[in-house]
Design a protein around this motif. Structure first.
Motif, PDB file in Angstrom:
ATOM      1  N   PHE A 131       0.837  -1.206   0.000  1.00 54.85           N
ATOM      2  CA  PHE A 131       0.000   0.000   0.000  1.00 54.85           C
ATOM      3  C   PHE A 131       0.870   1.254   0.000  1.00 54.85           C
ATOM      4  O   PHE A 131       1.885   1.312   0.704  1.00 54.85           O
ATOM      5  CB  PHE A 131      -0.912   0.032   1.235  1.00 54.85           C
ATOM      6  CG  PHE A 131      -1.963  -1.049   1.253  1.00 54.85           C
ATOM      7  CD1 PHE A 131      -3.107  -0.942   0.465  1.00 54.85           C
ATOM      8  CD2 PHE A 131      -1.814  -2.167   2.056  1.00 54.85           C
ATOM      9  CE1 PHE A 131      -4.077  -1.930   0.480  1.00 54.85           C
ATOM     10  CE2 PHE A 131      -2.777  -3.168   2.083  1.00 54.85           C
ATOM     11  CZ  PHE A 131      -3.910  -3.049   1.291  1.00 54.85           C
ATOM     12  N   GLU A 132       0.451   2.239  -0.784  1.00 53.03           N
ATOM     13  CA  GLU A 132       1.090   3.545  -0.780  1.00 53.03           C
ATOM     14  C   GLU A 132       0.020   4.622  -0.614  1.00 53.03           C
ATOM     15  O   GLU A 132      -1.083   4.497  -1.151  1.00 53.03           O
ATOM     16  CB  GLU A 132       1.808   3.819  -2.110  1.00 53.03           C
ATOM     17  CG  GLU A 132       3.207   3.294  -2.198  1.00 53.03           C
ATOM     18  CD  GLU A 132       3.895   3.744  -3.482  1.00 53.03           C
ATOM     19  OE1 GLU A 132       4.900   3.105  -3.839  1.00 53.03           O
ATOM     20  OE2 GLU A 132       3.433   4.718  -4.127  1.00 53.03           O
ATOM     21  N   PHE A 133       0.358   5.669   0.135  1.00 49.68           N
ATOM     22  CA  PHE A 133      -0.552   6.798   0.307  1.00 49.68           C
ATOM     23  C   PHE A 133       0.175   8.076  -0.096  1.00 49.68           C
ATOM     24  O   PHE A 133       1.304   8.330   0.332  1.00 49.68           O
ATOM     25  CB  PHE A 133      -1.019   6.911   1.766  1.00 49.68           C
ATOM     26  CG  PHE A 133      -1.941   5.807   2.187  1.00 49.68           C
ATOM     27  CD1 PHE A 133      -3.316   5.963   2.105  1.00 49.68           C
ATOM     28  CD2 PHE A 133      -1.435   4.604   2.661  1.00 49.68           C
ATOM     29  CE1 PHE A 133      -4.171   4.941   2.482  1.00 49.68           C
ATOM     30  CE2 PHE A 133      -2.284   3.573   3.044  1.00 49.68           C
ATOM     31  CZ  PHE A 133      -3.655   3.748   2.956  1.00 49.68           C
ATOM     32  N   HIS A 134      -0.499   8.894  -0.923  1.00 46.54           N
ATOM     33  CA  HIS A 134       0.080  10.152  -1.385  1.00 46.54           C
ATOM     34  C   HIS A 134      -0.897  11.286  -1.102  1.00 46.54           C
ATOM     35  O   HIS A 134      -2.094  11.165  -1.353  1.00 46.54           O
ATOM     36  CB  HIS A 134       0.359  10.088  -2.885  1.00 46.54           C
ATOM     37  CG  HIS A 134       1.416   9.096  -3.258  1.00 46.54           C
ATOM     38  ND1 HIS A 134       2.745   9.439  -3.442  1.00 46.54           N
ATOM     39  CD2 HIS A 134       1.345   7.751  -3.469  1.00 46.54           C
ATOM     40  CE1 HIS A 134       3.434   8.360  -3.763  1.00 46.54           C
ATOM     41  NE2 HIS A 134       2.613   7.317  -3.782  1.00 46.54           N
ATOM     42  N   TYR A 135      -0.354  12.386  -0.577  1.00 49.11           N
ATOM     43  CA  TYR A 135      -1.199  13.563  -0.361  1.00 49.11           C
ATOM     44  C   TYR A 135      -0.361  14.825  -0.492  1.00 49.11           C
ATOM     45  O   TYR A 135       0.872  14.802  -0.344  1.00 49.11           O
ATOM     46  CB  TYR A 135      -1.892  13.514   1.006  1.00 49.11           C
ATOM     47  CG  TYR A 135      -0.974  13.627   2.201  1.00 49.11           C
ATOM     48  CD1 TYR A 135      -0.831  14.842   2.881  1.00 49.11           C
ATOM     49  CD2 TYR A 135      -0.257  12.531   2.667  1.00 49.11           C
ATOM     50  CE1 TYR A 135      -0.006  14.947   3.996  1.00 49.11           C
ATOM     51  CE2 TYR A 135       0.570  12.626   3.775  1.00 49.11           C
ATOM     52  CZ  TYR A 135       0.696  13.830   4.428  1.00 49.11           C
ATOM     53  OH  TYR A 135       1.525  13.944   5.524  1.00 49.11           O
ATOM     54  N   PHE A 136      -1.037  15.917  -0.811  1.00 50.21           N
ATOM     55  CA  PHE A 136      -0.382  17.214  -0.990  1.00 50.21           C
ATOM     56  C   PHE A 136      -0.740  18.137   0.170  1.00 50.21           C
ATOM     57  O   PHE A 136      -1.860  18.107   0.687  1.00 50.21           O
ATOM     58  CB  PHE A 136      -0.836  17.864  -2.299  1.00 50.21           C
ATOM     59  CG  PHE A 136      -0.328  17.175  -3.530  1.00 50.21           C
ATOM     60  CD1 PHE A 136       0.841  17.591  -4.152  1.00 50.21           C
ATOM     61  CD2 PHE A 136      -1.023  16.099  -4.070  1.00 50.21           C
ATOM     62  CE1 PHE A 136       1.305  16.951  -5.288  1.00 50.21           C
ATOM     63  CE2 PHE A 136      -0.568  15.460  -5.211  1.00 50.21           C
ATOM     64  CZ  PHE A 136       0.602  15.879  -5.826  1.00 50.21           C
ATOM     65  N   LYS A 188       3.817   2.845   2.766  1.00 49.73           N
ATOM     66  CA  LYS A 188       4.592   4.055   2.526  1.00 49.73           C
ATOM     67  C   LYS A 188       3.647   5.247   2.452  1.00 49.73           C
ATOM     68  O   LYS A 188       2.646   5.207   1.752  1.00 49.73           O
ATOM     69  CB  LYS A 188       5.376   3.920   1.225  1.00 49.73           C
ATOM     70  CG  LYS A 188       6.393   2.781   1.246  1.00 49.73           C
ATOM     71  CD  LYS A 188       7.065   2.609  -0.110  1.00 49.73           C
ATOM     72  CE  LYS A 188       8.042   1.445  -0.080  1.00 49.73           C
ATOM     73  NZ  LYS A 188       8.660   1.204  -1.410  1.00 49.73           N
ATOM     74  N   LEU A 189       3.988   6.286   3.186  1.00 50.96           N
ATOM     75  CA  LEU A 189       3.174   7.492   3.246  1.00 50.96           C
ATOM     76  C   LEU A 189       3.994   8.653   2.697  1.00 50.96           C
ATOM     77  O   LEU A 189       5.041   8.989   3.256  1.00 50.96           O
ATOM     78  CB  LEU A 189       2.737   7.759   4.685  1.00 50.96           C
ATOM     79  CG  LEU A 189       1.774   8.908   4.929  1.00 50.96           C
ATOM     80  CD1 LEU A 189       0.447   8.663   4.252  1.00 50.96           C
ATOM     81  CD2 LEU A 189       1.556   9.106   6.434  1.00 50.96           C
TER      82      LEU A 189
END
Length: 390
Positions: A131-136, A188-189
């Protein structure tokens, strides 16, 4: 077989809507690169934003979710939506090693919902999924004012939003990071700087496709416009806030049947001074922060010292475009117009008490031009002002 799920979780007001539009638009090109962007449908409409189907899948009480309420989703429709979402995930997961899910609503769900999210997606493969998490993130002040107006627009109480923020240190990461780490402990965040991404080659879109998905963005069909969402003006914000907080509600979100969303959309169209945190927000936040602890209060005090342009309520309705405003209000429902008449009368009385007769007169002229039950409204003005000239 599915090996990896990439979650793009916003945040709000960071080009998310525009990115989602291009994810869907380029779904075939993504798939050729081994990346699946699932297509979910509600009432035969394809959804570029995955928040609605995924939250309907993982929330403990989806009947309270504002999109289910504003779209008058019946229990049967929600159940069918739930089943269709699961079916889509399981049927499409077989075709690609990577799945991309984009929904800013996932940034604020709690621990139990995140556990359900993990479990649903782990069932898509017989092997452990990565799992990967992406945010701005963006500057603190602009993010806070954007999140306040976004939540108000979605029907949440202004006081509840401000209290929630004021109970913590000021942060533009309005996201449950600790709970994400607890539930997805080996994931991974990734945090991305919104302003830097906007300055990347062709902007945030080419940044995401190139740096997150590893694709050549020059080969993709990308919309030049960043987003169809418009920030509220100060006047729109004040009207929407009063309207939502005074509408009939049984679940914490105002419900006016099918007219609710239409009313909000109409009120949002009124232009004027762009929304900023005002003196009322500042006082509310500092008051709550003071009750929390010294460190929180001092952090907020320092935060506000860096800003010198927080407007007062006295500035909101000065120089209002009466003709344009009344035209928009008269397109809303009768209940909405009734609520706003109360608001404008109260504001007119407020400005009259400050001897600001020009602004008071502008607001009275708005009331005079609002048609209730097909007739111009003067009776409530007469009772409030005793037929005196303002």
């Amino acid at each position: 077989m599915l090996e990896k799920v990439i979650f793009h979780i916003g945040l709000h007001k960071t080009g998310t809507t525009s990115l989602q539009f291009d994810f869907l638009r380029n779904s075939r090109r993504l798939k050729k690169s081994g990346i699946l962007y699932p297509k979910f449908y509600v009432r035969r409409n394809a959804l570029s934003n995955h928040s609605w189907p995924i939250l309907n899948l993982i929330l403990s009480s989806p009947s309270d979710y504002h999109l289910n309420i504003s779209n008058k989703m019946t229990n049967n429709e929600r159940d069918d939506f739930f089943k269709a979402t699961l079916k889509t995930l399981h049927s499409q997961a077989k075709d690609s090693p990577v799945m991309l899910i984009s929904g800013e609503g996932l940034s604020i769900v709690g621990y139990d919902a995140l556990v359900r999210l993990r479990n649903h997606f782990q069932l898509l493969s017989i092997k452990p999924i990565e799992f990967e998490f992406h945010y701005f993130t963006r500057s603190k002040f602009s993010f806070i004012q954007s999140i306040i107006q976004e939540r108000v627009k979605n029907g949440e109480s202004e006081h509840a939003i401000v209290n929630s923020m004021a109970s913590n240190m000021p942060s533009n990461e309005y996201i449950h990071i600790d709970e994400l780490k607890r539930v997805f402990n080996k994931s991974k965040l990734y945090k991305h700087d919104y302003d830097l991404a906007c300055n990347y080659e062709s902007g945030i879109k080419s940044y995401f496709f190139s740096n997150v998905l590893g694709m050549d963005s020059s080969l993709l069909r990308l919309n030049e416009k960043y987003s169809k969402n418009k920030s509220l003006s100060v006047q729109s914000y004040e009207m929407v806030k009063f309207y939502t907080e005074n509408s009939v509600s049984n679940t914490g979100v105002p419900v006016l049947g099918s007219e609710y969303k239409s009313n909000i959309d109409l009120l949002s169209r009124f232009s004027g001074r762009r929304f900023e945190i005002n003196e009322r927000h500042k006082e509310l936040i500092l008051d709550v922060a003071a009750k929390k602890n010294t460190a929180v209060r001092e952090a907020w005090e320092k935060f506000f010292l860096e800003r010198n342009n927080i407007f007062s309520l006295q500035e909101v309705w000065q120089g209002v475009d009466v003709k344009k405003l009344t035209k928009i209000i008269n397109l809303t429902s009768e209940e909405c117009k009734n609520i706003l008449v109360d608001y404008f009368i109260a504001q007119a009385l407020f400005y009259k008490s400050l001897n600001d007769f020009n602004t008071a007169n502008n607001l009275i002229n708005v009331v005079k031009k609002i048609t209730l039950d097909g007739e111009l409204n003067n009776s409530r003005l007469a009772s409030c002002f005793c037929c005196d000239e303002v």
